[in-house]
Design a protein around this motif. Structure first.
Motif, PDB file in Angstrom:
ATOM      1  N   THR A  64      -3.253  12.961  -5.918  1.00 44.88           N
ATOM      2  CA  THR A  64      -2.609  11.890  -5.166  1.00 44.88           C
ATOM      3  C   THR A  64      -3.369  10.600  -5.435  1.00 44.88           C
ATOM      4  O   THR A  64      -4.587  10.545  -5.234  1.00 44.88           O
ATOM      5  CB  THR A  64      -2.607  12.167  -3.659  1.00 44.88           C
ATOM      6  OG1 THR A  64      -1.894  13.386  -3.401  1.00 44.88           O
ATOM      7  CG2 THR A  64      -1.924  11.033  -2.897  1.00 44.88           C
ATOM      8  N   SER A 113       0.850  -1.192   0.000  1.00 45.31           N
ATOM      9  CA  SER A 113       0.000   0.000   0.000  1.00 45.31           C
ATOM     10  C   SER A 113       0.886   1.242   0.000  1.00 45.31           C
ATOM     11  O   SER A 113       1.839   1.329   0.792  1.00 45.31           O
ATOM     12  CB  SER A 113      -0.905   0.002   1.229  1.00 45.31           C
ATOM     13  OG  SER A 113      -1.774  -1.108   1.216  1.00 45.31           O
ATOM     14  N   HIS A 114       0.579   2.188  -0.874  1.00 47.50           N
ATOM     15  CA  HIS A 114       1.381   3.405  -0.922  1.00 47.50           C
ATOM     16  C   HIS A 114       0.637   4.485  -1.704  1.00 47.50           C
ATOM     17  O   HIS A 114      -0.393   4.221  -2.331  1.00 47.50           O
ATOM     18  CB  HIS A 114       2.749   3.145  -1.552  1.00 47.50           C
ATOM     19  CG  HIS A 114       2.708   2.767  -2.995  1.00 47.50           C
ATOM     20  ND1 HIS A 114       2.287   1.523  -3.449  1.00 47.50           N
ATOM     21  CD2 HIS A 114       3.047   3.476  -4.115  1.00 47.50           C
ATOM     22  CE1 HIS A 114       2.374   1.476  -4.762  1.00 47.50           C
ATOM     23  NE2 HIS A 114       2.824   2.646  -5.192  1.00 47.50           N
ATOM     24  N   SER A 115       1.198   5.705  -1.634  1.00 46.51           N
ATOM     25  CA  SER A 115       0.625   6.852  -2.347  1.00 46.51           C
ATOM     26  C   SER A 115       1.590   7.322  -3.425  1.00 46.51           C
ATOM     27  O   SER A 115       2.810   7.220  -3.265  1.00 46.51           O
ATOM     28  CB  SER A 115       0.357   8.011  -1.375  1.00 46.51           C
ATOM     29  OG  SER A 115      -0.539   7.629  -0.358  1.00 46.51           O
ATOM     30  N   GLY A 152      -3.742   0.249  -2.906  1.00 46.36           N
ATOM     31  CA  GLY A 152      -3.744  -0.803  -1.908  1.00 46.36           C
ATOM     32  C   GLY A 152      -2.830  -1.938  -2.329  1.00 46.36           C
ATOM     33  O   GLY A 152      -2.562  -2.118  -3.529  1.00 46.36           O
ATOM     34  N   GLU A 169       2.231  10.759  -5.938  1.00 47.90           N
ATOM     35  CA  GLU A 169       1.879  12.127  -6.290  1.00 47.90           C
ATOM     36  C   GLU A 169       2.018  12.312  -7.803  1.00 47.90           C
ATOM     37  O   GLU A 169       3.049  11.953  -8.387  1.00 47.90           O
ATOM     38  CB  GLU A 169       2.782  13.126  -5.575  1.00 47.90           C
ATOM     39  CG  GLU A 169       2.718  13.061  -4.062  1.00 47.90           C
ATOM     40  CD  GLU A 169       1.345  13.406  -3.517  1.00 47.90           C
ATOM     41  OE1 GLU A 169       0.654  14.253  -4.144  1.00 47.90           O
ATOM     42  OE2 GLU A 169       0.957  12.838  -2.485  1.00 47.90           O
ATOM     43  N   GLU A 204      -3.902   6.725  -4.474  1.00 50.41           N
ATOM     44  CA  GLU A 204      -3.675   5.758  -3.401  1.00 50.41           C
ATOM     45  C   GLU A 204      -3.765   4.346  -3.975  1.00 50.41           C
ATOM     46  O   GLU A 204      -4.689   4.031  -4.732  1.00 50.41           O
ATOM     47  CB  GLU A 204      -4.724   5.925  -2.303  1.00 50.41           C
ATOM     48  CG  GLU A 204      -4.772   7.313  -1.673  1.00 50.41           C
ATOM     49  CD  GLU A 204      -3.573   7.572  -0.785  1.00 50.41           C
ATOM     50  OE1 GLU A 204      -2.859   6.607  -0.441  1.00 50.41           O
ATOM     51  OE2 GLU A 204      -3.355   8.751  -0.413  1.00 50.41           O
TER      52      GLU A 204
END
Length: 322
Positions: A270, A259-261, A274, A263, A272
Motif C-alpha cells: 500500500t 492525500s490518498h492510498s 500526501g 494498492e 500512501e
C-alpha cells in the motif's frame, strides 16, 4: 538471412524490472520511476504524437542537423557498421543510412532496443528499402548491456538526447562502459543532446497546450495498474514539468491532488500519498558545450565535431575513442 535478431533478455525481464522499480519507488522517498515505463504500445503512440507537436522542437531540430551534416558524418567516419542504441522504429536513422550507403562504406546496421516487436518491424521495413544492407538487431537493455556487433570502423548513434535521462553518475558509468566496447580503430560515437535555453521554451516542450505530454506522463500509472494490478486513479494526479535551474534539467512529475492510498496488489504493498507529493517520472538534462566536452573527454570520448541547428537549440557531437 539479411536480418538476424539476438534476444539477450530473459522472457520475464520486463516484468521483473518493473516489479523491482515499483517496489523501490513506493517504499522509499522521494518517489522515482524510470522513464522507460512510459513506453507500452499506448505510450509509444503518445510519444510519436509529442514529437509532432509545435512545442516539441527536439526531434525536428535533431533531424534538421542530421540532414545538414549526414554526408559529412559519413565521410568523417567511413563507418562499415552503424549501431543505434534505443533505435525504436529507426525512422530518423534513415538520414544516416542514406548518407553511409551513398558513401559506399556501410555494410551492417545494428539496432539495439528492448522491444523485439519494434525491432522486427523496423528491420523488415529497412530491408525492403535498403536491398544491399544487412541488419543485426539485438534485444538488450543498453544501460547494462552494450552489444556492438559488426566490423569496424563502427559508428554508434545515441540520439534523441536520451543521455539527458541519466543522472550524472549514471552518465559517467554508461560512457565508461561505452568506451570499453569501442575497440576498433576509428570507432566513433554520434551523440544527440538538447541544450540549455530559456526555461519557458523548455517547459512548453514538456507541457504542451493539447495535454499530450500530460497523458504520456500519466500513462505510467496505466502501466502499473495493468501489470501490477494497482489502483492508481489517474485523475488524482497532475502532470508537472519543472525546470530545475541548479541541475539544469527538466523534471516531469506526477503530483498528488489529495492525500490518498494506492494498492499495488502484485507487490502486496500500500502506497500512501500526501497532498502535493510527487512521483518523479523523468529527468531530461540540458547541456552546455564546455561542461559536456569535459565530461566526454574524462570518459575517453573527446568530441571532435559539434553541430547545431540554426537556432542553437540542439546539438550533434561526433566523438572518437582515445
Amino acid at each position: 538471412m539479411r536480418i538476424t535478431l539476438d534476444n539477450r533478455l530473459p522472457a520475464d525481464h520486463a516484468a521483473r524490472a518493473l516489479r523491482a522499480d515499483a517496489g523501490t519507488a513506493f517504499t522509499e522517498r522521494p518517489r522515482t520511476l524510470p522513464p522507460k515505463w512510459f513506453y507500452d504500445a499506448h505510450g509509444s503512440v503518445l510519444f510519436d504524437r509529442i514529437t509532432r507537436l509545435p512545442e516539441y522542437y527536439l526531434a525536428r531540430a535533431e533531424k534538421q542537423i542530421l540532414r545538414a551534416h549526414a554526408a559529412e558524418i559519413a565521410e568523417l567516419t567511413g563507418a562499415r557498421t552503424l549501431v543505434e542504441l534505443g533505435s525504436g522504429t529507426s525512422e530518423k536513422t534513415r538520414v544516416l543510412l542514406d548518407a553511409l550507403t551513398e558513401a559506399g562504406t556501410l555494410k551492417l546496421y545494428a539496432p539495439v532496443d528492448v522491444s523485439d516487436t519494434t525491432l522486427e518491424g523496423a528491420a523488415e521495413s529497412l530491408c525492403r528499402d535498403y536491398p544491399d544492407l544487412s541488419i543485426a538487431a539485438t534485444v538488450a537493455d543498453f544501460e547494462t548491456d552494450l552489444p556492438l556487433p559488426g566490423a569496424g570502423p563502427r559508428l554508434v548513434a545515441f540520439l534523441g538526447s536520451t543521455l539527458g535521462n541519466l543522472t550524472p553518475d549514471q552518465r559517467a558509468a554508461f560512457l565508461a562502459r561505452l568506451r570499453s566496447v569501442l575497440t576498433h580503430e576509428g570507432d566513433a560515437l554520434l551523440l544527440g543532446v538538447d541544450l540549455v535555453k530559456e526555461p519557458s521554451a523548455l517547459i512548453r516542450a514538456y507541457d504542451d497546450d493539447q495535454g499530450v505530454t500530460a497523458a504520456f506522463n500519466k500513462n505510467v500509472l496505466r502501466v502499473l495498474n495493468r501489470e501490477l494490478h494497482a489502483t492508481f486513479d489517474l485523475g488524482a494526479f497532475d502532470h508537472k514539468a519543472i525546470w530545475n535551474a541548479e541541475a539544469e534539467r527538466v523534471e516531469m512529475r506526477l503530483r498528488a491532488r489529495v492525500s490518498h492510498s494506492v494498492e499495488i496488489h502484485d507487490l502486496n504493498l500500500t502506497a500512501e500519498f500526501g497532498r502535493g507529493e510527487d512521483i518523479l517520472t523523468e529527468i531530461s538534462a540540458k547541456f552546455r558545450r564546455e561542461p559536456l566536452t569535459e565530461e566526454l573527454t574524462r570518459a575517453g570520448l573527446p568530441p571532435t565535431h559539434w553541430w547545431t541547428d540554426p537556432q542553437s537549440r540542439f546539438a550533434l557531437l561526433l566523438t572518437t575513442r582515445t
